[in-house]
Design a protein around this motif. Structure first.
Motif, short mmCIF file in Angstrom:
data_model
loop_
_atom_site.label_atom_id
_atom_site.label_comp_id
_atom_site.label_asym_id
_atom_site.label_seq_id
_atom_site.Cartn_x
_atom_site.Cartn_y
_atom_site.Cartn_z
N LYS A 1 54.47 41.16 14.06
CA LYS A 1 54.51 40.61 12.71
C LYS A 1 55.87 39.94 12.53
CE LYS A 1 50.61 42.41 11.22
NZ LYS A 1 49.48 41.62 10.82
N ARG B 1 52.43 35.93 17.85
CA ARG B 1 50.99 36.08 18.16
C ARG B 1 50.79 36.55 19.59
NH1 ARG B 1 48.17 34.48 13.93
NH2 ARG B 1 48.73 32.59 12.79
N ASP C 1 48.48 36.25 8.34
CA ASP C 1 48.17 37.48 9.09
C ASP C 1 49.38 38.05 9.82
OD1 ASP C 1 47.94 35.13 10.79
OD2 ASP C 1 47.09 36.43 12.32
N GLU D 1 48.75 29.04 5.17
CA GLU D 1 47.83 30.17 5.19
C GLU D 1 47.65 30.74 6.59
OE1 GLU D 1 44.00 30.09 3.29
OE2 GLU D 1 44.83 28.83 1.69
N GLU D 2 47.74 29.87 7.59
CA GLU D 2 47.52 30.33 8.97
C GLU D 2 48.59 31.31 9.45
OE1 GLU D 2 49.23 26.06 9.49
OE2 GLU D 2 48.02 27.11 8.03
#
Length: 98
Positions: free
Chosen positions: A74, A69, A94, A90-91
């Motif tokens: 990625k 981050r 991205d 889920e966090e």
């Protein structure tokens, strides 16, 4: 309090986060590669039996997630444990480069 609920202070090399015991023996680590400036590949997560069940492996994955981050990268979680973490959280969606 579980270790995963604490901020763990991992030792850091260019391609891994890790813990050592008082004797300098490796007790936990996560390794990753950076094939280019777009993503990391998590290829190994390992925790000594004495630390299992304390959230250390999850904290190691989170350390790589936090690094990704911060560096706008990625992650490809090739390591089975890291992949499972990405599937459960889920966090992390991205950051998952599929």
């Amino acid at each position: 309090m579980r270790k995963e609920e604490m901020d763990m202070e991992f030792l850091i090399d260019s391609n891994r986060f890790y813990l050592e015991d008082a004797n300098g023996e490796l007790t936990a680590e996560i390794t990753f590669t950076r094939p280019n400036n777009d993503f990391f590949i998590i290829d190994h997560t390992g925790v000594n039996d004495s630390l299992r069940g304390q959230g250390v492996a999850q904290a190691l994955v989170k350390a790589v997630v936090d690094k990704a981050r911060a560096e706008n990268m990625k992650i490809i979680p090739l390591c089975p444990f890291a992949k499972l973490e990405f599937e459960k959280k889920e966090e992390y969606a991205d950051l998952w480069r599929r």
